[in-house]
Scaffold this active site. Structure first.
Site, PDB file in Angstrom:
ATOM      1  CG  ASP A  11      -1.291   3.907   2.323  1.00 28.02           C
ATOM      2  OD1 ASP A  11      -2.291   4.624   2.470  1.00 28.02           O
ATOM      3  OD2 ASP A  11      -0.439   4.087   1.418  1.00 28.02           O
ATOM      4  CB  CYS A  34       6.106  -1.080   0.309  1.00 31.27           C
ATOM      5  SG  CYS A  34       5.335  -1.121  -1.325  1.00 31.27           S
ATOM      6  CG  ASP A  89      -4.302   6.652  -1.136  1.00 29.47           C
ATOM      7  OD1 ASP A  89      -5.194   6.675  -1.997  1.00 29.47           O
ATOM      8  OD2 ASP A  89      -3.134   6.994  -1.330  1.00 29.47           O
ATOM      9  NE  ARG A 101      -7.297   4.857  -6.269  1.00 32.39           N
ATOM     10  CZ  ARG A 101      -6.876   3.659  -5.843  1.00 32.39           C
ATOM     11  NH1 ARG A 101      -7.668   2.887  -5.145  1.00 32.39           N
ATOM     12  NH2 ARG A 101      -5.639   3.255  -6.107  1.00 32.39           N
ATOM     13  CE1 TYR A 102      -9.123  10.139  -6.674  1.00 33.81           C
ATOM     14  CE2 TYR A 102      -7.211   8.946  -7.501  1.00 33.81           C
ATOM     15  CZ  TYR A 102      -7.914   9.503  -6.449  1.00 33.81           C
ATOM     16  OH  TYR A 102      -7.417   9.415  -5.175  1.00 33.81           O
ATOM     17  NE  ARG A 142       0.035  -0.105  -5.903  1.00 31.22           N
ATOM     18  CZ  ARG A 142       0.328   1.089  -6.459  1.00 31.22           C
ATOM     19  NH1 ARG A 142       1.577   1.382  -6.787  1.00 31.22           N
ATOM     20  NH2 ARG A 142      -0.623   1.966  -6.697  1.00 31.22           N
ATOM     21  CB  CYS A 199       9.788   1.313   1.280  1.00 28.28           C
ATOM     22  SG  CYS A 199      10.498   2.134  -0.161  1.00 28.28           S
ATOM     23  NE  ARG A 209      -5.854  11.755 -10.499  1.00 23.56           N
ATOM     24  CZ  ARG A 209      -6.955  12.435 -10.149  1.00 23.56           C
ATOM     25  NH1 ARG A 209      -7.772  12.919 -11.073  1.00 23.56           N
ATOM     26  NH2 ARG A 209      -7.238  12.629  -8.884  1.00 23.56           N
ATOM     27  CB  CYS A 218      11.305  -1.438  -5.891  1.00 21.42           C
ATOM     28  SG  CYS A 218       9.504  -1.359  -6.003  1.00 21.42           S
ATOM     29  CE  LYS A 225      -2.512   9.957  -3.437  1.00 20.26           C
ATOM     30  NZ  LYS A 225      -3.076   8.903  -4.251  1.00 20.26           N
TER      31      LYS A 225
HETATM   32  S1  SF4 Z   1       7.088   2.245  -1.649  1.00 23.03           S
HETATM   33 FE1  SF4 Z   1       6.863   0.142  -2.459  1.00 23.03          FE
HETATM   34  S2  SF4 Z   1       6.605   0.405  -4.658  1.00 23.03           S
HETATM   35 FE2  SF4 Z   1       7.489   2.319  -3.883  1.00 23.03          FE
HETATM   36  S3  SF4 Z   1       9.753   2.053  -4.048  1.00 23.03           S
HETATM   37 FE3  SF4 Z   1       9.170   1.436  -1.974  1.00 23.03          FE
HETATM   38  S4  SF4 Z   1       8.887  -0.793  -2.165  1.00 23.03           S
HETATM   39 FE4  SF4 Z   1       8.794   0.012  -4.266  1.00 23.03          FE
END
Ligand code: SF4
Length: 369
Positions: free
Chosen positions: A283, A120, A320, A100-101, A122, A117, A104, A113, A327
């Site tokens: 997000d 999340c 973001d 994206r940048y 993603r 979360c 990097r 994971c 960002k």
């Molecule tokens: S935010 Fe998403 S990618 Fe990051 S640890 Fe939590 S579940 Fe995994």
């Protein structure tokens, strides 16, 4: 605290992945089971013993539970929410890479994971049943892409959580990246030191140190209670090995959206020798509206934080931009041209600024003589 205490139930010290297990351990209500199964059919669930032991099942507003225990509110889609809220796909030249940048790239090695979360960004891409580790041919193509782009100075390992890989595999990946002359920084984004600190073994720490590039670790934590003694020891092992750490947190309603809680979190990071780096605005991930705050509230919290803790404890409050535009800092402004304010539209106002101090009082710079 939770019924899930691995010290008392050593035979049960396994990650909880099914709503029924959460109910059996007192972490979710039986009356919610049917809804939670619908959530779990769409979004991954995992609560490690370390996280489960932090949850107070008698507190309906427990800030740790709110981050990891699924909720029926996740079934509600809100306007603007998107399966790829930060636009990774639009900037992915080869599988596993997001460029994206200019200087990097993100390198997404795994899609699993230690914990999942509930907010999340993603969430549509991580978890069992999604892709797992990058297949060898895709991995080689990703390394080839990085090698072919000399402008890439920093590679950010993310995912999924890269510390879910074995130390042996991580050592190979670190060596591959450090062997590319222009890659000078390898940054690892992880939640493992808080979610499953025992994974940060001596072998893991050794795997992350590599000749030819500097390793940085960015720890994701959102509440001071996550920084337990074991989590602090895992971070200390990394830092003592010469790996600097920064933090990433998400501003979450009912978790850390008050100044006192944010202050405690930032102080805890600094006590662990972790420099607060980013406070992300939530997000627009699907089914996460109940966990987002307003930007105005985030700015007000940042103003309060500025008055309560030193610069060492200040993260950048960032958004973001949906669609993959990157960002941007969205913290409060402290400086404005003085001539935009009627109270100073007078002699040489155009050469002055209005500056807010940490108490919210306004000053002119340079001051009037
Ligand atoms: S935010 Fe998403 S990618 Fe990051 S640890 Fe939590 S579940 Fe995994």
């Amino acid at each position: 605290m939770s019924k899930f205490d691995p010290r008392l139930n050593p035979g049960e010290a396994a990650t909880l992945r099914e709503p029924a297990e959460l109910v059996a351990h007192g972490l979710a209500a039986l009356s919610d089971l049917s809804d939670l199964e619908k959530v779990a059919a769409r979004y991954a669930v995992a609560v490690t013993p370390d996280i489960a032991a932090l949850i107070d099942p008698d507190d309906p507003d427990d800030p740790i539970a709110r981050q990891f225990i699924p909720s029926a509110e996740e079934l509600v889609a809100s306007p603007g929410e998107n399966a790829d809220p930060i636009g990774d796909h639009a900037h992915s030249p080869v599988t596993g890479i997001v460029h994206r940048y200019p200087d990097r790239v993100l390198f997404k090695l795994v899609h699993v994971c230690a914990v999942y979360c509930r907010f999340c960004f993603r969430r549509e891409m991580v978890g069992p049943g999604k892709a797992t580790a990058l297949p060898p041919a895709a991995y080689d193509a990703a390394i080839g892409y990085i090698r072919a782009h000399p402008e890439i100075w920093e590679v950010i390992l993310t995912g999924g959580d890269p510390l879910m890989l074995s130390p042996r595999r991580l050592a190979e990946i670190m060596a591959d990246l450090a062997g590319i002359d222009h890659v000078r920084i390898i940054r690892i984004h992880t939640r493992v030191p808080v979610a499953e600190p025992k994974r940060v073994s001596a072998e893991m720490v050794a795997a992350l140190r590599v000749d030819g590039a500097a390793t940085w670790v960015a720890l994701h934590a959102n509440h001071a209670r996550e920084l337990t003694g074991k989590a602090r020891a895992a971070c200390a092992a990394l830092i003592d090995a010469g790996i600097p750490m920064v933090s990433q947190s998400v501003l979450l309603r009912g978790v850390n959206d008050d100044a006192k809680t944010l202050e405690a979190l930032m102080r805890a990071f600094v006590e662990c020798r972790i420099k607060p780096y980013y406070l992300h605005h939530g997000d627009l991930a699907p089914g996460t509206a109940h966990l987002r705050t307003t930007i105005e509230h985030g700015q007000e919290l940042m103003r309060q934080l500025r008055g309560r803790v030193s610069g060492l404890c200040q993260p950048d409050y960032v958004l973001d931009i949906p669609g993959g535009h990157g960002k941007s800092p969205i913290g409060p402004d402290y400086l404005a041209p003085a001539n935009s304010f009627s109270e100073v539209r007078e002699v040489d106002a155009e050469t002055r600024y209005r500056v807010l101090d940490f108490c919210g009082d306004v000053h002119l710079y340079p001051p009037k003589s």
